[in-house]
Design a protein around this motif. Structure first.
Motif, short mmCIF file in Angstrom:
data_model
loop_
_atom_site.label_atom_id
_atom_site.label_comp_id
_atom_site.label_asym_id
_atom_site.label_seq_id
_atom_site.Cartn_x
_atom_site.Cartn_y
_atom_site.Cartn_z
N LEU A 1 -6.76 67.16 -64.77
CA LEU A 1 -6.37 66.94 -63.35
C LEU A 1 -7.03 66.80 -62.09
CD1 LEU A 1 -3.10 69.13 -63.95
CD2 LEU A 1 -3.49 66.11 -64.21
N ASP A 2 -8.12 67.67 -61.74
CA ASP A 2 -9.10 68.10 -60.54
C ASP A 2 -9.79 66.47 -60.78
OD1 ASP A 2 -7.67 69.98 -59.70
OD2 ASP A 2 -9.24 71.69 -60.50
N TYR B 1 -1.02 69.93 -70.53
CA TYR B 1 -0.66 71.18 -72.15
C TYR B 1 -2.59 71.52 -71.90
CZ TYR B 1 3.77 68.24 -73.23
OH TYR B 1 4.78 67.94 -73.78
N GLY B 2 -2.88 70.97 -71.09
CA GLY B 2 -4.42 72.55 -71.40
C GLY B 2 -4.60 73.33 -71.84
N GLY B 3 -3.95 74.64 -71.00
CA GLY B 3 -4.21 75.97 -71.34
C GLY B 3 -2.91 76.56 -72.27
N GLY C 1 -11.62 64.81 -57.66
CA GLY C 1 -12.46 64.40 -57.79
C GLY C 1 -13.47 65.81 -57.54
N THR C 2 -12.91 66.91 -57.48
CA THR C 2 -13.61 67.95 -56.78
C THR C 2 -14.37 68.48 -58.40
OG1 THR C 2 -11.57 69.59 -57.46
CG2 THR C 2 -12.20 68.98 -55.14
N ARG D 1 2.57 64.21 -60.76
CA ARG D 1 1.39 64.26 -61.53
C ARG D 1 2.71 65.37 -62.84
NH1 ARG D 1 -3.45 67.22 -58.55
NH2 ARG D 1 -3.50 65.97 -56.42
N TRP D 2 3.68 65.18 -62.60
CA TRP D 2 4.35 66.17 -63.93
C TRP D 2 4.30 67.44 -63.96
CZ3 TRP D 2 3.71 61.97 -68.31
CH2 TRP D 2 4.37 60.73 -67.92
#
Length: 621
Positions: free
Chosen positions: A416-417, A393-395, A422-423, A116-117
């Motif tokens: 990413l989840d 870069y979401g954070g 799929g959570t 996922r890098w």
């Protein structure tokens, strides 16, 4: 617009007696069912013997896999350890006996990176890593052939990546080429500009700090000396790479050290990153040294860690005493990386404008003047380049823009989840129309900014001196990718690799499904075929692509086709030509207008363009 749907087994793209007609599996394996599995037990011994070749430094034994001969981990240079750390690579030494090249060798030193890098705190790899992997079609008498040579330079911000990530079997067989995958020094071992480890002018190459660049040059020199033993033509070498690998291809185009016929065609896939001045590179090296000092000192006294100021003072004292070079060479390679991970974050390592390996001023003055290694070139980008990075870069985005996205407990990192686990659902992370518009506009115009800077502007310059300049825009995954992949990633960064290689499971192993199998296979075959023709004479149109649209070269003339668009429906390739030419100022203006319509604030607009807008346009002399 052109669409085509063919059966890879019953209808090859062209008659090619020396090329296996392969159907491409949905994963990394090959479907050999068209022609059978490669022979029974009676010919396996003979085929195994064919995998043993004699090179300039000794005999090497590879292996046979289906219809491919494969050699892993062949050294093209001496191990850059001890006194050879931070030195220009030296030719490999001879070995006795037969070198076993049947298993993959170690990657170069780096921080472990997930599929996922995402980085972990684990350091992997070995400094003894300057090797190549080779793939070619399995045929008797191959040493008498002179196939085009395709040299792949992997990506990874010049701080991660390995030959282990790539399988050149499908490409070698479909395109009838010899594939060479190169490993090179990374991060602070690959690009490090500091007088403490330089030779004060005695060795200008080593003083350049561009060790990773010099590694790729040394690999091309090795190809010139050895590739004929694998049935490759040293006078027909195509270099290509993606992301940092594309950056490195552009470096080779302008480097005087890479001239003299080391390569004859070049392709940069999503090439990016800027070259750096020696001042910027020296400042970066100082930071690296200080992080290393902190790491090593804190190990001694973990209860009383030293400060950044104390580390700077220790660096300056060692420099003044002339002991810093010895200190750096005594450090473990893993620690040089660990220090960055512990006290900062790994950034991209652009080449250094030292004036010897990389010209002062970088690419643009050379591409403008025509003083570069002038060969046919392909430049390309993906429609949604930035979407591959935006969840990561979401954070940072949330810290700067607390209302992006609107839920206070969510950031783009939660995507990413949504994509992998799929959570969570897309509606939970991006519940409003503005949330989705913000993400979509950032990804779309961020991708167009990437293309404007690293494709269109470079093509406009290079084409003034090289008429065989071609460009592409890769768009598969947005329409044909499964939900929610199609929105979160779409045609994101690195998504074209599985199509030019003809193998793999697609970006992050997510988008390839039974439903889109027919169309994507068709597009994979088409893209490999264009590259097969380009590798032969610098023109992507020829025998392999006789049933495909003609890929026009770049032209400055308004209204004329400039680049090819690669896409597919679920059933067939969808390939078209475009006359659009992008400029970074025009993309930014359109982006700002779209954000206004979506209701974004001035701060949101400025921050998102700053993070994902590719900085300033290049300036020309």
């Amino acid at each position: 617009m052109y669409t085509r749907n063919s059966n890879a087994c019953s209808t090859p793209l062209r008659p090619r007696p020396l090329v296996t007609a392969l159907a491409l599996a949905a994963g990394s394996a090959l479907l050999i069912g068209c022609l059978g599995g490669g022979g029974g037990s009676s010919d396996r011994g003979e085929r195994g013997e064919r995998a043993t070749v004699t090179l300039a430094n000794g005999e090497v034994r590879g292996r046979v896999a289906d219809d491919t001969l494969i050699w892993h981990g062949i050294p093209y240079a001496q191990a850059p350890v001890g006194e050879l750390r931070w030195r220009a690579p030296q030719p490999p030494e001879d070995w006795s006996g037969t070198l076993d090249a049947r298993e993959r060798g170690p990657e170069c030193v780096q921080a472990e990176t997930t599929t996922r890098w995402q980085r972990t705190s684990t350091m992997v790899g070995d400094e003894d890593c300057l090797t190549v992997d080779i793939y070619r079609p399995d045929r008797a008498g191959f040493a008498d052939e002179a196939l085009p040579v395709y040299v792949w330079i992997h990506g990874g911000s010049n701080n991660f990546g390995t030959a282990k990530q790539y399988d050149g079997s499908t490409l070698a067989n479909h395109s009838d080429v010899v594939v060479v995958v190169v490993q090179y020094r990374l991060g602070p071992l690959g690009w490090f500009f500091h007088p403490a480890v330089q030779t004060n002018g005695a060795d200008p190459l080593s003083d350049s700090g561009n060790f990773g660049t010099l590694d790729t040059i040394r690999a091309l020199e090795w190809v010139q000396d050895n590739i004929a033993a694998f049935g490759g033509d040293p006078d027909n070498v195509t270099i290509t790479g993606e992301s940092a690998g594309g950056h490195n291809v552009l470096n080779l185009l302008v480097s005087p050290e890479a001239g003299g016929g080391l390569f004859h065609r070049a392709m940069s896939q999503s090439g990016s990153m800027n070259t750096r001045s020696t001042t910027a590179a020296r400042n970066s090296a100082n930071q690296h040294v200080e992080w290393l000092i902190r790491l090593l000192e804190d190990r001694k006294t973990p209860d009383t860690p030293i400060s950044a100021d104390q580390a700077r003072q220790m660096r300056e004292e060692m420099e003044a005493a002339g002991t810093l070079g010895e200190y750096l060479r005594a450090a473990q390679g893993h620690d040089l990386y660990q220090a960055v991970v512990n006290y900062s974050s790994l950034s991209a390592y652009g080449a250094i404008e030292d004036g010897t390996v990389i010209p002062e001023g970088g690419w643009i003055p050379r591409f403008t003047s025509g003083e570069f290694n002038n060969v046919p070139v392909i430049l390309g980008a993906n429609e949604y380049e930035q979407k591959s990075f935006m969840p990561l870069y979401g954070g940072a985005v949330k810290g700067l823009l607390p209302q992006v996205p609107s839920p206070p407990d969510k950031s783009w990192l939660d995507l990413l989840d949504v994509a992998f686990e799929g959570t969570q659902t897309l509606d939970e992370v991006l519940p409003t129309q503005k949330d989705r518009d913000t993400y979509e506009l950032t990804g779309y115009y961020g991708g167009r900014s990437w293309r404007a800077k690293y494709v269109d502007q470079l093509a406009a310059l290079i084409s003034q001196h090289q008429p065989q300049t071609y460009a592409y825009d890769f768009r598969w995954g947005t329409a044909s990718g499964p939900a929610p992949f199609n929105f979160i990633y779409g045609a994101g960064h690195a998504s074209d690799i599985s199509f030019f290689f003809g193998t793999g499971n697609g970006l992050f192993d997510l988008p390839f499904t039974e439903q889109n199998e027919a169309g994507r296979r068709d597009l994979q075959l088409a893209m490999m075929s264009y590259l097969a023709d380009f590798a032969r004479d610098g023109d992507p149109n020829g025998d392999f692509t006789q049933d495909l649209p003609t890929w026009s070269s770049w032209t400055p003339t308004a209204g004329q086709d400039k680049l090819i668009v690669f896409d597919a429906t679920e059933e067939a390739a969808d390939i078209s030509l475009s006359d659009e030419a992008l400029t970074l100022p025009a993309v930014r203006l359109a982006w700002a207008e779209a954000m206004d319509e979506a209701g974004l604030s001035p701060q949101e607009k400025a921050t998102l363009q700053s993070l994902f807008g590719q900085g300033d346009s290049y300036s020309t002399p």
